[in-house]
Design a protein around this motif. Sequence first.
Motif, PDB file in Angstrom:
ATOM      1  N   HIS A  37       0.835  -1.205   0.000  1.00  0.00           N
ATOM      2  CA  HIS A  37       0.000   0.000   0.000  1.00  0.00           C
ATOM      3  C   HIS A  37       0.874   1.260   0.000  1.00  0.00           C
ATOM      4  O   HIS A  37       0.677   2.154  -0.830  1.00  0.00           O
TER       5      HIS A  37
ATOM      6  N   LEU B 248       1.460   3.983  -2.891  1.00  0.00           N
ATOM      7  CA  LEU B 248       1.072   5.354  -2.559  1.00  0.00           C
ATOM      8  C   LEU B 248       2.146   6.342  -2.990  1.00  0.00           C
ATOM      9  O   LEU B 248       1.851   7.346  -3.657  1.00  0.00           O
TER      10      LEU B 248
ATOM     11  N   ILE C 163      -3.932   1.877  -5.728  1.00  0.00           N
ATOM     12  CA  ILE C 163      -3.282   1.600  -4.442  1.00  0.00           C
ATOM     13  C   ILE C 163      -3.960   0.423  -3.746  1.00  0.00           C
ATOM     14  O   ILE C 163      -3.299  -0.512  -3.273  1.00  0.00           O
TER      15      ILE C 163
END
Length: 107
Positions: free
Chosen positions: A36, A40, A91
């Motif tokens: 994640h 990001l 994401i």
Amino acid sequence: MSRLLLIISSLFVSFGVNAAQQTSSQKCAKYEIMAHYIMLVRQDGLPMSKALQEFKVDDKDNPYGEIERKIIIDAYSQPKYETKEYKDKEITEFANKYMLGCMAMYE
């Protein structure tokens, strides 16, 4: 970015404390979180060279360095989107891919 690394590092320390007592989903959550945050920063436009530096993939004291390198390479081979909606979707999908892959190993 350094604050982000501090948060991630503290999460990994907490995952390692009771590793023997964790369920497979708890063990896999660290890879989901890692994926994640890597996606990001990729979607935010951080250059790949900076991501490799920030995540300290070559640091011998980083137990996750090799997997982080692989996730960074994978993230940067995915498209970068311009709208928040598409960035958020990418994401989430990217993080889910790593959670799913890890969970499949426990099946």
